[in-house]
Write a protein that holds these residues in place. Structure first.
Motif, PDB file in Angstrom:
ATOM      1  N   ARG A 124      -1.962  -9.678  14.347  1.00 17.43           N
ATOM      2  CA  ARG A 124      -3.564  -9.282  14.390  1.00 17.43           C
ATOM      3  C   ARG A 124      -3.789  -7.632  15.378  1.00 17.43           C
ATOM      4  O   ARG A 124      -5.322  -7.432  15.348  1.00 17.43           O
ATOM      5  CB  ARG A 124      -4.150 -10.195  15.632  1.00 17.43           C
ATOM      6  CG  ARG A 124      -4.764 -11.663  15.330  1.00 17.43           C
ATOM      7  CD  ARG A 124      -4.967 -12.436  15.909  1.00 17.43           C
ATOM      8  NE  ARG A 124      -4.963 -14.392  15.629  1.00 17.43           N
ATOM      9  CZ  ARG A 124      -4.636 -15.117  15.253  1.00 17.43           C
ATOM     10  NH1 ARG A 124      -3.153 -15.080  16.189  1.00 17.43           N
ATOM     11  NH2 ARG A 124      -5.157 -15.663  14.305  1.00 17.43           N
ATOM     12  N   ALA A 125      -2.990  -7.776  16.366  1.00 17.72           N
ATOM     13  CA  ALA A 125      -2.820  -6.000  16.041  1.00 17.72           C
ATOM     14  C   ALA A 125      -3.121  -4.895  15.266  1.00 17.72           C
ATOM     15  O   ALA A 125      -3.231  -3.860  15.534  1.00 17.72           O
ATOM     16  CB  ALA A 125      -1.920  -6.380  17.705  1.00 17.72           C
ATOM     17  N   THR A 126      -1.495  -5.461  14.753  1.00 17.77           N
ATOM     18  CA  THR A 126      -2.171  -4.566  13.431  1.00 17.77           C
ATOM     19  C   THR A 126      -3.099  -4.639  12.443  1.00 17.77           C
ATOM     20  O   THR A 126      -3.405  -3.080  11.839  1.00 17.77           O
ATOM     21  CB  THR A 126      -0.439  -5.274  12.788  1.00 17.77           C
ATOM     22  OG1 THR A 126       0.955  -4.965  13.011  1.00 17.77           O
ATOM     23  CG2 THR A 126      -0.048  -4.139  11.533  1.00 17.77           C
ATOM     24  N   LEU A 127      -4.008  -5.106  12.509  1.00 18.45           N
ATOM     25  CA  LEU A 127      -4.770  -5.571  11.716  1.00 18.45           C
ATOM     26  C   LEU A 127      -5.827  -4.941  12.735  1.00 18.45           C
ATOM     27  O   LEU A 127      -7.023  -4.506  11.932  1.00 18.45           O
ATOM     28  CB  LEU A 127      -5.207  -6.776  11.532  1.00 18.45           C
ATOM     29  CG  LEU A 127      -4.049  -7.804  10.533  1.00 18.45           C
ATOM     30  CD1 LEU A 127      -4.777  -8.841  10.379  1.00 18.45           C
ATOM     31  CD2 LEU A 127      -4.391  -6.641   8.709  1.00 18.45           C
ATOM     32  N   ASP A 128      -5.826  -4.665  13.144  1.00 17.97           N
ATOM     33  CA  ASP A 128      -6.759  -4.271  14.552  1.00 17.97           C
ATOM     34  C   ASP A 128      -6.606  -2.321  14.824  1.00 17.97           C
ATOM     35  O   ASP A 128      -7.455  -1.791  15.505  1.00 17.97           O
ATOM     36  CB  ASP A 128      -6.731  -4.269  16.003  1.00 17.97           C
ATOM     37  CG  ASP A 128      -8.402  -4.214  16.879  1.00 17.97           C
ATOM     38  OD1 ASP A 128      -8.942  -4.418  16.355  1.00 17.97           O
ATOM     39  OD2 ASP A 128      -7.825  -4.244  18.196  1.00 17.97           O
ATOM     40  N   SER A 129      -5.274  -2.184  14.350  1.00  9.99           N
ATOM     41  CA  SER A 129      -5.521  -0.410  15.006  1.00  9.99           C
ATOM     42  C   SER A 129      -4.703   0.049  13.184  1.00  9.99           C
ATOM     43  O   SER A 129      -3.570  -0.115  13.051  1.00  9.99           O
ATOM     44  CB  SER A 129      -4.206  -0.258  15.665  1.00  9.99           C
ATOM     45  OG  SER A 129      -3.096  -1.102  15.552  1.00  9.99           O
ATOM     46  N   ARG A 130      -5.239   1.428  13.401  1.00  6.22           N
ATOM     47  CA  ARG A 130      -4.325   2.474  12.362  1.00  6.22           C
ATOM     48  C   ARG A 130      -4.781   3.743  12.932  1.00  6.22           C
ATOM     49  O   ARG A 130      -5.798   4.437  13.116  1.00  6.22           O
ATOM     50  CB  ARG A 130      -5.943   2.241  10.895  1.00  6.22           C
ATOM     51  CG  ARG A 130      -5.057   3.058   9.927  1.00  6.22           C
ATOM     52  CD  ARG A 130      -5.826   2.680   8.103  1.00  6.22           C
ATOM     53  NE  ARG A 130      -5.551   3.251   7.727  1.00  6.22           N
ATOM     54  CZ  ARG A 130      -6.497   4.370   6.578  1.00  6.22           C
ATOM     55  NH1 ARG A 130      -7.453   4.978   7.515  1.00  6.22           N
ATOM     56  NH2 ARG A 130      -5.822   4.922   5.925  1.00  6.22           N
ATOM     57  N   PRO A 131      -3.210   4.400  12.145  1.00  5.39           N
ATOM     58  CA  PRO A 131      -2.407   3.895  11.656  1.00  5.39           C
ATOM     59  C   PRO A 131      -1.997   3.396  13.190  1.00  5.39           C
ATOM     60  O   PRO A 131      -2.279   3.187  14.268  1.00  5.39           O
ATOM     61  CB  PRO A 131      -1.901   5.718  12.238  1.00  5.39           C
ATOM     62  CG  PRO A 131      -1.976   5.669  12.258  1.00  5.39           C
ATOM     63  CD  PRO A 131      -3.593   5.631  12.063  1.00  5.39           C
ATOM     64  N   GLY A 132      -0.419   2.285  12.954  1.00  5.71           N
ATOM     65  CA  GLY A 132       0.035   1.911  14.568  1.00  5.71           C
ATOM     66  C   GLY A 132       1.534   2.127  14.129  1.00  5.71           C
ATOM     67  O   GLY A 132       1.698   2.923  13.396  1.00  5.71           O
ATOM     68  N   PRO A 133       2.095   1.807  15.576  1.00  8.30           N
ATOM     69  CA  PRO A 133       3.177   2.198  15.258  1.00  8.30           C
ATOM     70  C   PRO A 133       4.556   2.406  14.046  1.00  8.30           C
ATOM     71  O   PRO A 133       5.397   2.452  13.324  1.00  8.30           O
ATOM     72  CB  PRO A 133       3.886   2.126  17.024  1.00  8.30           C
ATOM     73  CG  PRO A 133       2.837   0.461  17.076  1.00  8.30           C
ATOM     74  CD  PRO A 133       1.384   1.143  16.372  1.00  8.30           C
TER      75      PRO A 133
END
Length: 244
Positions: A124-133
């Protein structure tokens, strides 16, 4: 920090607490690849193991250790935290394969449950951040191979109707459509999970109205979908993984 990022931080802290009962033990293994000091460090306090040694062990083949499952279980909190934050510098697919080899789903319920919570929060955090780590593709690959199921994570993506999730979708599609890779897309370091049929069906049906990419209308893809578009392994049995 967004809500989903806070939830991920909470899940990672809970992972540390769940594994706190995993005590140090005398680690033995390949003395050709690892010096006596390395084995001594791995047998000591978790927080004193260097990042370089942690990365080496995270990627190492199981046969290098006399008790690989126990060693990987003890290191899991640091390995997972470093992987999630993009600081491990080890192929995410390899981490998934090593977790499967360590049979993490058979660990005591509090340990396996804490890992499940991390997978869901991380996705869920990945879908909420761009770009992510870590890229959305690598994140999806790790959690799919680790859990043995792709569909639950696709369901979460379908339900996440945000600009960021759609931007991640565009990046993902652009990646997997290069030379039609999606028609033969496997996940995992050893290509353990054949994701082609599930992913293509999902993109051409449930997500087509959110995917602004004309390449999805190519006859080749449509024909491939008709021929091989069937649910992949684990769709029904593990559909609820990651929910919550």
């Amino acid at each position: 920090m967004s809500l989903h990022q806070q939830q991920l931080a909470t899940a990672l802290d809970a992972l540390d607490r769940a594994f706190a009962s995993e005590e140090p033990f005398p680690v033995t293994g390949c003395t050709y690849c690892y010096a006596d000091q390395d084995l001594a460090d791995l047998s000591g306090p978790l927080d004193l193991i260097t990042d370089d040694l942690l990365s080496a062990v995270a990627a190492e083949v199981p046969s290098h250790w006399d008790d690989f499952p126990r060693l990987y279980r003890r290191l899991a909190p640091r390995i997972i935290r470093s992987a999630v934050t993009g600081r491990l510098h080890v192929d995410e697919n390899l981490i998934a394969s090593r977790l499967v080899a360590a049979e993490w789903t058979t660990w005591d319920a509090p340990l396996a449950g804490a890992l499940h919570e991390v997978w869901a929060a991380w996705w869920r955090a990945t879908l909420d951040s761009r770009p992510g780590p870590v890229s959305v593709r690598e994140t999806l690959s790790l959690i799919t191979v680790a859990t043995g199921a792709l569909r639950p994570w696709l369901d979460i993506w379908t339900d996440t109707r945000t600009e960021t999730a759609d931007a991640q979708l565009a990046d993902f599609i652009d990646d997997v459509l290069v030379e039609y890779e999606i028609t033969e897309l496997h996940m995992g370091f050893y290509d353990e999970y054949d994701a082609s049929a599930e992913l293509l069906s999902w993109l051409l049906t449930e997500m087509r109205d959110r995917a602004d990419d004309a390449r999805l209308d190519e006859p080749y893809l449509l024909e491939h979908h008709l021929v091989s578009g069937s649910p992949g392994p684990g769709v029904d049995a593990t559909r609820k993984i990651g929910e919550g």
